[in-house]
Design an enzyme around this catalytic site. Structure first.
Site, PDB file in Angstrom:
ATOM      1  N   GLY A  17      39.370 114.792  67.781  1.00  0.00           N
ATOM      2  CA  GLY A  17      39.483 116.183  68.180  1.00  0.00           C
ATOM      3  C   GLY A  17      39.065 116.397  69.618  1.00  0.00           C
ATOM      4  O   GLY A  17      38.922 115.450  70.393  1.00  0.00           O
ATOM      5  N   ASP A  75      37.520 120.639  77.895  1.00  0.00           N
ATOM      6  CA  ASP A  75      36.946 121.656  78.779  1.00  0.00           C
ATOM      7  C   ASP A  75      35.614 121.150  79.310  1.00  0.00           C
ATOM      8  O   ASP A  75      34.888 120.443  78.606  1.00  0.00           O
ATOM      9  CB  ASP A  75      36.714 122.974  78.028  1.00  0.00           C
ATOM     10  CG  ASP A  75      37.979 123.512  77.397  1.00  0.00           C
ATOM     11  OD1 ASP A  75      38.726 124.213  78.090  1.00  0.00           O
ATOM     12  OD2 ASP A  75      38.220 123.213  76.210  1.00  0.00           O
ATOM     13  N   GLU A 111      31.225 120.559  69.944  1.00  0.00           N
ATOM     14  CA  GLU A 111      32.435 120.643  69.132  1.00  0.00           C
ATOM     15  C   GLU A 111      32.060 121.374  67.848  1.00  0.00           C
ATOM     16  O   GLU A 111      31.016 122.005  67.801  1.00  0.00           O
ATOM     17  CB  GLU A 111      33.037 119.256  68.902  1.00  0.00           C
ATOM     18  CG  GLU A 111      32.078 118.227  68.347  1.00  0.00           C
ATOM     19  CD  GLU A 111      32.061 118.239  66.841  1.00  0.00           C
ATOM     20  OE1 GLU A 111      33.077 117.897  66.221  1.00  0.00           O
ATOM     21  OE2 GLU A 111      31.003 118.582  66.258  1.00  0.00           O
ATOM     22  N   MET A 112      32.904 121.339  66.819  1.00  0.00           N
ATOM     23  CA  MET A 112      32.665 122.236  65.694  1.00  0.00           C
ATOM     24  C   MET A 112      32.765 121.575  64.315  1.00  0.00           C
ATOM     25  O   MET A 112      32.776 122.296  63.313  1.00  0.00           O
ATOM     26  CB  MET A 112      33.639 123.422  65.758  1.00  0.00           C
ATOM     27  CG  MET A 112      33.544 124.219  67.053  1.00  0.00           C
ATOM     28  SD  MET A 112      34.581 125.704  67.086  1.00  0.00           S
ATOM     29  CE  MET A 112      33.649 126.789  65.981  1.00  0.00           C
ATOM     30  N   ARG A 166      37.304 111.500  62.711  1.00  0.00           N
ATOM     31  CA  ARG A 166      37.737 112.755  63.332  1.00  0.00           C
ATOM     32  C   ARG A 166      38.233 112.462  64.742  1.00  0.00           C
ATOM     33  O   ARG A 166      37.547 111.789  65.527  1.00  0.00           O
ATOM     34  CB  ARG A 166      36.578 113.750  63.370  1.00  0.00           C
ATOM     35  CG  ARG A 166      36.780 114.888  64.368  1.00  0.00           C
ATOM     36  CD  ARG A 166      35.811 116.032  64.171  1.00  0.00           C
ATOM     37  NE  ARG A 166      35.573 116.768  65.405  1.00  0.00           N
ATOM     38  CZ  ARG A 166      36.458 117.523  66.045  1.00  0.00           C
ATOM     39  NH1 ARG A 166      37.692 117.625  65.579  1.00  0.00           N
ATOM     40  NH2 ARG A 166      36.127 118.155  67.156  1.00  0.00           N
ATOM     41  N   ARG A 208      48.747 118.344  65.563  1.00  0.00           N
ATOM     42  CA  ARG A 208      48.380 117.043  66.122  1.00  0.00           C
ATOM     43  C   ARG A 208      48.539 115.958  65.059  1.00  0.00           C
ATOM     44  O   ARG A 208      48.921 114.828  65.363  1.00  0.00           O
ATOM     45  CB  ARG A 208      46.950 117.052  66.668  1.00  0.00           C
ATOM     46  CG  ARG A 208      46.621 115.789  67.480  1.00  0.00           C
ATOM     47  CD  ARG A 208      45.193 115.786  68.006  1.00  0.00           C
ATOM     48  NE  ARG A 208      44.962 116.895  68.908  1.00  0.00           N
ATOM     49  CZ  ARG A 208      43.916 117.709  68.851  1.00  0.00           C
ATOM     50  NH1 ARG A 208      43.000 117.529  67.904  1.00  0.00           N
ATOM     51  NH2 ARG A 208      43.774 118.681  69.716  1.00  0.00           N
ATOM     52  N   HIS A 264      43.122 122.154  47.388  1.00  0.00           N
ATOM     53  CA  HIS A 264      43.720 122.468  48.684  1.00  0.00           C
ATOM     54  C   HIS A 264      44.681 121.405  49.202  1.00  0.00           C
ATOM     55  O   HIS A 264      45.235 121.557  50.286  1.00  0.00           O
ATOM     56  CB  HIS A 264      42.613 122.697  49.719  1.00  0.00           C
ATOM     57  CG  HIS A 264      41.680 123.803  49.355  1.00  0.00           C
ATOM     58  ND1 HIS A 264      40.504 123.580  48.672  1.00  0.00           N
ATOM     59  CD2 HIS A 264      41.766 125.144  49.550  1.00  0.00           C
ATOM     60  CE1 HIS A 264      39.887 124.734  48.478  1.00  0.00           C
ATOM     61  NE2 HIS A 264      40.625 125.694  48.993  1.00  0.00           N
TER      62      HIS A 264
END
Length: 237
Positions: free
Chosen positions: A89, A204, A179-180, A87, A24, A4
């Site tokens: 984010g 948020d 978060e994810m 990370r 970003r 990938h």
């Protein structure tokens, strides 16, 4: 090349920032890195390598969710020898003391995903950040005067939940935000003996829907998080 990522060996630095949004990543490369070169455009998941204050660093988008970050982070670690992954984010606050535009450093990440239970179905394997990175990021944030919270987050497979009361219950237990991606990143780091940290800007407030940010803000204005991530990456050099 990996499946990938189209980069060649040596194109990617051994330390990398991982925003979810590939735009970003492009913003960080254009605004913070010198002599940035794009090493990946496969699936528009942009990746760049350049220098920050004389130190070679990379930045690459990972997409949304744990399956996506698991693909890119694993290939970065296994195929390209990346040793430090941060990370950068966004997250939604569930702790009443955490507010929009403040930062959360994810000390640990609980998850409702089965991505880790595929390996350990009998128990919940704790996902934790590298303490050295966490400690550096916290002190850098304090020196910059950025309001920063340290604690647990929930890495969720679900963005739009039908049971928000469950999330709020976690907030009462001190979980800072939802978060994810962090749990999957931390698990991969543990597996491969590399360092990882999640730095999240609160975009948020799930306790107060009037606190929010625009899509453009999420892409380009969370610069404190970006600076802290970069400063943390180079702190050991």
């Amino acid at each position: 090349m990996s499946i990938h990522i189209s980069a060649k060996k040596g194109d990617i630095a051994d330390k990398i920032l991982l925003p979810g949004d590939p735009l970003r990543a492009k913003f960080i490369a254009e605004n913070f890195l010198e002599d940035a070169v794009c090493f990946n455009e496969v699936r528009n998941m942009f990746g760049y390598t350049g220098t920050y204050k004389g130190h070679r660093v990379s930045v690459m988008g990972t997409g949304m969710g744990m399956p996506s970050i698991s693909i890119y982070a694993r290939e970065l670690i296994v195929d390209y020898g990346v040793k430090t992954l941060i990370r950068v984010g966004t997250a939604g606050a569930i702790d009443p003391e955490v507010h929009v535009r403040e930062l959360v450093l994810a000390q640990a990440a609980a998850t409702n995903s089965n991505i880790i239970r595929n390996d350990f179905p009998e128990f919940d394997f704790p996902q934790i950040a590298d303490f050295g990175l966490l400690d550096k990021a916290y002190h850098i944030a304090r020196e910059m005067g950025v309001t920063t919270h340290v604690g647990n987050v929930l890495s969720s497979d679900v963005f739009y939940t039908n049971m928000p009361e469950r999330n709020m219950a976690l907030g009462k237990l001190g979980v800072k935000a939802i978060e994810m991606e962090a749990a999957a990143l931390y698990y991969l780091a543990t597996q491969h003996h590399v360092k990882a940290l999640g730095i999240m800007t609160i975009s948020d407030n799930l306790n107060d829907p009037t606190e929010d940010t625009t899509a453009e803000e999420r892409q380009t204005t969370f610069t404190d998080m970006m600076k802290i991530g970069l400063e943390t990456l180079i702190a050991n050099d």
